[in-house]
Design a protein around this motif. Structure first.
Motif, mmCIF file in Angstrom:
data_model
loop_
_atom_site.group_PDB
_atom_site.id
_atom_site.type_symbol
_atom_site.label_atom_id
_atom_site.label_comp_id
_atom_site.label_asym_id
_atom_site.label_seq_id
_atom_site.Cartn_x
_atom_site.Cartn_y
_atom_site.Cartn_z
ATOM 1 N N LEU A 591 0.842 -1.192 0.006
ATOM 2 C CA LEU A 591 0.088 0.163 0.092
ATOM 3 C C LEU A 591 0.790 1.211 0.012
ATOM 4 N N SER A 592 1.832 1.036 0.860
ATOM 5 C CA SER A 592 3.015 2.291 0.824
ATOM 6 C C SER A 592 3.325 2.607 -0.544
ATOM 7 N N GLN A 593 3.779 1.732 -1.163
ATOM 8 C CA GLN A 593 4.396 1.998 -2.694
ATOM 9 C C GLN A 593 3.386 2.472 -3.588
ATOM 10 N N LEU A 594 2.350 1.603 -3.538
ATOM 11 C CA LEU A 594 1.044 2.355 -4.246
ATOM 12 C C LEU A 594 0.607 3.676 -3.898
ATOM 13 N N HIS A 595 0.757 3.986 -2.986
ATOM 14 C CA HIS A 595 0.106 5.473 -2.601
ATOM 15 C C HIS A 595 1.099 6.358 -2.950
ATOM 16 N N GLN A 596 2.796 6.059 -2.814
ATOM 17 C CA GLN A 596 3.552 7.076 -3.292
ATOM 18 C C GLN A 596 3.834 7.237 -4.993
ATOM 19 N N LEU A 597 3.552 6.065 -5.606
ATOM 20 C CA LEU A 597 3.326 6.242 -7.131
ATOM 21 C C LEU A 597 2.140 6.940 -7.271
ATOM 22 N N ARG A 598 0.890 6.820 -6.877
ATOM 23 C CA ARG A 598 0.014 7.643 -7.421
ATOM 24 C C ARG A 598 0.224 9.139 -7.195
ATOM 25 N N GLY A 599 0.941 9.507 -6.085
ATOM 26 C CA GLY A 599 1.390 10.885 -5.622
ATOM 27 C C GLY A 599 2.543 11.459 -6.675
ATOM 28 N N ARG A 600 2.932 10.759 -7.683
ATOM 29 C CA ARG A 600 3.451 11.277 -8.736
ATOM 30 C C ARG A 600 2.655 12.022 -9.720
ATOM 31 N N GLN A 631 -8.634 -2.374 -3.163
ATOM 32 C CA GLN A 631 -9.569 -1.670 -2.643
ATOM 33 C C GLN A 631 -9.572 -0.588 -1.688
ATOM 34 N N ALA A 632 -8.396 -0.729 -0.787
ATOM 35 C CA ALA A 632 -8.277 0.514 0.066
ATOM 36 C C ALA A 632 -7.879 1.738 -0.752
ATOM 37 N N MET A 633 -6.978 1.398 -1.764
ATOM 38 C CA MET A 633 -6.351 2.302 -2.527
ATOM 39 C C MET A 633 -7.518 3.032 -3.593
ATOM 40 N N ALA A 634 -8.553 2.404 -3.864
ATOM 41 C CA ALA A 634 -9.642 3.026 -4.775
ATOM 42 C C ALA A 634 -10.702 3.712 -3.855
ATOM 43 N N GLN A 635 -10.950 3.371 -2.253
ATOM 44 C CA GLN A 635 -11.600 3.863 -1.653
ATOM 45 C C GLN A 635 -10.940 5.452 -1.054
ATOM 46 N N THR A 636 -9.771 5.577 -0.956
ATOM 47 C CA THR A 636 -9.256 6.802 -0.306
ATOM 48 C C THR A 636 -8.098 7.255 -0.726
ATOM 49 N N ASP A 638 -6.323 9.464 1.451
ATOM 50 C CA ASP A 638 -5.758 9.998 2.521
ATOM 51 C C ASP A 638 -4.603 8.937 2.931
ATOM 52 N N GLY A 639 -3.342 9.433 3.036
ATOM 53 C CA GLY A 639 -2.324 8.550 3.250
ATOM 54 C C GLY A 639 -2.021 8.004 4.733
ATOM 55 N N PHE A 640 -2.978 8.719 5.549
ATOM 56 C CA PHE A 640 -3.040 8.288 6.940
ATOM 57 C C PHE A 640 -4.063 6.991 7.039
ATOM 58 N N GLU A 641 -5.149 7.406 6.382
ATOM 59 C CA GLU A 641 -5.941 6.191 6.326
ATOM 60 C C GLU A 641 -5.405 5.155 5.713
ATOM 61 N N ILE A 642 -4.692 5.151 4.705
ATOM 62 C CA ILE A 642 -4.027 3.925 4.118
ATOM 63 C C ILE A 642 -3.019 3.399 4.907
ATOM 64 N N ALA A 643 -2.251 4.067 5.728
ATOM 65 C CA ALA A 643 -1.153 3.566 6.723
ATOM 66 C C ALA A 643 -2.037 2.842 7.829
ATOM 67 N N ARG A 644 -3.316 3.274 8.005
ATOM 68 C CA ARG A 644 -3.863 2.581 8.985
ATOM 69 C C ARG A 644 -4.337 1.168 8.580
ATOM 70 N N ARG A 645 -4.874 1.050 7.360
ATOM 71 C CA ARG A 645 -5.217 -0.162 6.426
ATOM 72 C C ARG A 645 -3.957 -1.170 6.570
ATOM 73 N N ASP A 646 -2.938 -0.464 6.068
ATOM 74 C CA ASP A 646 -1.570 -1.249 6.134
ATOM 75 C C ASP A 646 -1.142 -1.829 6.903
ATOM 76 N N LEU A 647 -1.339 -1.015 8.505
ATOM 77 C CA LEU A 647 -1.070 -1.709 9.648
ATOM 78 C C LEU A 647 -2.054 -2.921 9.980
ATOM 79 N N GLU A 648 -3.264 -2.766 9.630
ATOM 80 C CA GLU A 648 -4.322 -4.139 9.899
ATOM 81 C C GLU A 648 -3.911 -5.202 8.909
ATOM 82 N N ILE A 649 -3.594 -4.927 7.692
ATOM 83 C CA ILE A 649 -3.173 -5.951 6.759
ATOM 84 C C ILE A 649 -1.731 -6.556 7.188
ATOM 85 N N ARG A 650 -0.843 -5.619 7.162
ATOM 86 C CA ARG A 650 0.665 -6.284 7.303
ATOM 87 C C ARG A 650 1.243 -6.522 8.731
#
Length: 713
Positions: A591-600, A631-636, A638-650
């Motif tokens: 998720l972290s990588q995908l969010h960074q790539l999207r931020g380009r 699905q997390a990437m498509a839904q938000t 917000d990098g902090f929400e993504i980080a929260r979900r990343d914590l849950e998943i990983r």
């Protein structure tokens, strides 16, 4: 012990007796009872005792050893597709055997495929047989033996204070609870009695498991509290901006001059975090702060202002980035902002990376050593032994999760000469000698699980930029399956024809038989054939720094329409006209990588989109984890929400080890389910350090071994 066995044990981290006894079973085999053949059930693993009545090698449909055994209740066929002559001897007609395996039914009656077989002699075990995690060259039988020996030899004195409240164990079996000692818990978990409910061992709710979790969480909490105490004793330079006496014409402080030169105004969030950092670095104890800000929120300008305060106080600053592309991006911005101001002071921003020419590198090393390099920007080259700072006062680490813990420790340990000269106007900031260490500001766009978990325990001070600068356009994220690839390429060609620029990111450079992923070079060629009128560029990590920069310069100038790249562009690439990001095999990315790539993309005024192109299995499906990530990437956004979900998943990652995520050093406890034990440990740890420091040290030594140092990163 042979050298091979010794290396195999070391590979698993099994060096001390305590390491061995904490190496707990994956599962258990019940060899405590014999079941009559007629009483076995299909699909169940059973142990029988029977006599061999027939043995033959069948050649059709494939070569196999077939053994017929009988007991008083019936018969069973044993099949071995791979076998050796010694097995044929041990399975000779008339032998009485103890056999354990999964029972299968069929037209020819009960069968077992490759069961465990040994002579039917000796008493049955009184406890379940443990099956341990192992590695090559380390047989289960040997591992069981050395762990059993360690259990007999290891001393496990109680490290919980006598007056401490017992851990809050759940009553899982409906019986009155008793307190389990660590010694009892470990012996039980290695050799549980047959009457135990296996479910309580598998889900780790058995009181023996709970005792281990409580001990582990207490060690983690003790180390966190001790670290905070240790940091409070350290001395750091006091970084306060130069202030002119009232009524004089002296110049403004350096950071105020910088603010006056910027072509934009800071957001309220940027101003707030700058104030938090300024207060922290003005104290004589080292700052250990995490700057969290979503992609594009403006962390670089906060770093520049923090550095300006440190420079104005007479100290050097270092900014370390994980890639040359990101480091160069920072260098260009910081040079543009700071060099005109630093030139008046006879100083400059220095550039230090591994690929520099020798002459330029020597010039930079000299400027760092004599202090004329006020700010040093670079990659991990900054932490090489021959780099000597004159007066290092502030360390900035961007995308801190991309560096190993040992690398971050290395930068914090950079010695500053005790006889460093200081500005007469800043005598108060002179180096105090041994024990002085720089302030540290770590920056991240998407907090990784380890960082989130450490923050949860208040190990880090946290500053958050929670608003984006005006003008950023929202990014629409879409998930597209691999079978729609041709349709996607057609849409991409139309977008390029309208003057838009795009990225196409591939996860590998070369073909991998193991992963079967498209490589960047093949994708570059395929897309070039599909879009002959488009101008394509290729960027990957094996290119030289000069070649990478040439490609990025052409892309930024609009001379390249589509940049095919690996994740080398994950951070540090800023091309406002690029409005489309396509990530191939998105299911392979975190998720972290995908969010960074999207931020380009989304850095200009044009509406932007991120397409996550994913591959499915033979049944057209994604794994549950991959589906959850996408699905997390498509839904938000917000990098902090993504980080929260990343914590849950990983999971929370390894708190005290060098790894950043995956299997936690909390090998036994689970932050999601063991909150009651965590609260018990958090309450006990400070009291224990204050009133029973010897027990606290013994407890940490038992559980952490040599990993204590990693907390300091």
């Amino acid at each position: 012990m042979s050298e091979v066995l010794k290396k195999a044990l070391e590979k698993l981290g099994l060096v001390r007796d305590i390491d061995l006894v904490l190496h707990l079973p994956l599962r258990y085999e019940d060899e405590t009872r014999i079941i009559a053949i007629a009483a076995t059930r299909e699909g169940q693993t059973s142990q029988i005792e029977a006599t061999v009545v027939d043995q033959q090698v069948q050649l059709s449909p494939r070569r196999q050893l077939v053994v017929q055994v009988e007991d008083a209740s019936g018969s069973c066929t044993l099949r071995f597709l791979n076998f050796y002559p010694y097995q044929q001897k041990s399975l000779a007609v008339g032998k009485r055997l103890r056999i354990r395996g999964e029972v299968r039914g069929g037209f020819w009656g009960r069968q077992m495929l490759h069961p465990q077989v040994k002579a039917a002699e000796g008493n049955l075990p009184a406890a379940l047989t443990p099956v341990y995690p192992t590695s090559r060259n380390l047989p289960q039988a040997y591992l069981r033996r050395v762990i059993a020996t360690a259990l007999q030899r290891v001393a496990l004195p109680e490290t919980l204070p006598p007056q401490a409240p017992p851990p809050p164990f759940p009553n899982t079996q409906g019986a009155p609870m008793r307190t389990w000692s660590l010694h009892e818990a470990l012996h039980f978990l290695h050799h549980p009695t047959p009457d135990v409910a296996l479910a309580t061992l598998e889900d780790k709710t058995h009181p023996a498991w709970q005792r281990l979790k409580a001990e582990e969480l207490l060690a983690q909490q003790l180390s966190q509290y001790k670290l905070r105490q240790a940091r409070a004793q350290l001395v750091a330079p006091v970084l306060k901006p130069h202030t002119a006496p009232a009524g004089t014409d002296a110049p403004l402080p350096l950071h105020e001059q910088l603010l006056g030169r910027l072509p934009f105004a800071l957001t309220a969030a940027q101003r707030r975090v700058c104030e938090e950092i300024a207060l922290d670095i003005a104290r004589p104890t080292p700052m250990h702060r995490l700057l969290q800000g979503d992609v594009g929120s403006g962390k670089t300008v906060v770093a520049a202002i923090s550095a300006a305060i440190g420079i104005d106080a007479g100290w050097q600053c270092a900014l370390m980035a994980p890639t040359e592309i990101l480091a160069e991006q920072h260098f260009r911005k910081l040079t543009e902002w700071l060099n005109p101001l630093l030139a008046e002071r006879g100083q400059s921003v220095a550039w230090l990376v591994g690929a520099q020419k020798k002459k330029q590198r020597q010039q930079m090393l000299q400027a760092i050593a004599d202090g004329t390099a006020a700010l040093v920007v670079g990659t991990h080259a900054i932490i090489q032994e021959h780099v000597q700072f004159a007066r290092l006062g502030l360390v900035l680490i961007d995308e801190q999760h991309r560096f190993g813990v040992a690398q971050r420790l290395s930068l914090r340990r950079h010695d500053t000469p005790a006889d460093a000269q200081t500005d007469a106007d800043n005598a108060a900031t002179a180096l105090a000698g041994a024990g002085m260490e720089p302030h540290m500001l770590m920056m991240t766009a998407t907090p990784i699980p380890r960082t989130l978990a450490m923050t949860y325990y208040a190990d880090l001070s946290v500053s958050t930029i929670d608003e984006l600068p005006p003008g950023r356009t929202p990014i629409v994220t879409r998930l597209i399956a691999e079978h729609r690839r041709d349709e996607l390429i057609e849409r991409l060609a139309r977008q390029i024809a309208q003057g838009r620029q795009a990225y196409w990111v591939c996860p590998l450079i070369e073909e991998s038989e193991a992963l079967d992923l498209s490589n960047a070079t093949a994708t570059y060629e395929t897309l070039g054939e599909a879009m002959p009128h488009a101008r394509l560029g290729l960027l990957h990590s094996r290119m030289s720094g000069a070649d990478k920069q040439a490609v990025m310069t052409a892309f930024a100038a609009g001379d390249i329409d589509l940049l095919v790249a690996t994740t080398v562009i994950e951070v540090g690439v800023d091309v406002p006209n690029a409005s489309l990001m396509i990530v191939e095999h998105a299911e392979r990315f975190g998720l972290s990588q995908l969010h960074q790539l999207r931020g380009r993309v989304g850095r200009g005024s044009t509406a932007s989109a991120c397409i996550l192109l994913y591959a499915t299995n033979d049944h057209g499906k994604l794994s549950d984890t991959a589906k959850e990530r996408l699905q997390a990437m498509a839904q938000t956004n917000d990098g902090f929400e993504i980080a929260r979900r990343d914590l849950e998943i990983r999971g929370p990652g390894e708190f005290m080890g060098a790894r950043q995520s995956g299997a936690a050093l909390l090998r036994f406890a689970d932050l999601a389910t063991d909150q009651n034990l965590l609260e018990w440990a958090r309450a006990l740890a400070p009291r224990m350090l204050q009133h029973d420091p010897a027990l606290a040290e013994a407890h940490m030594a038992r559980w952490l071994g040599g990993k204590w140092d990693y907390l300091k990163a």
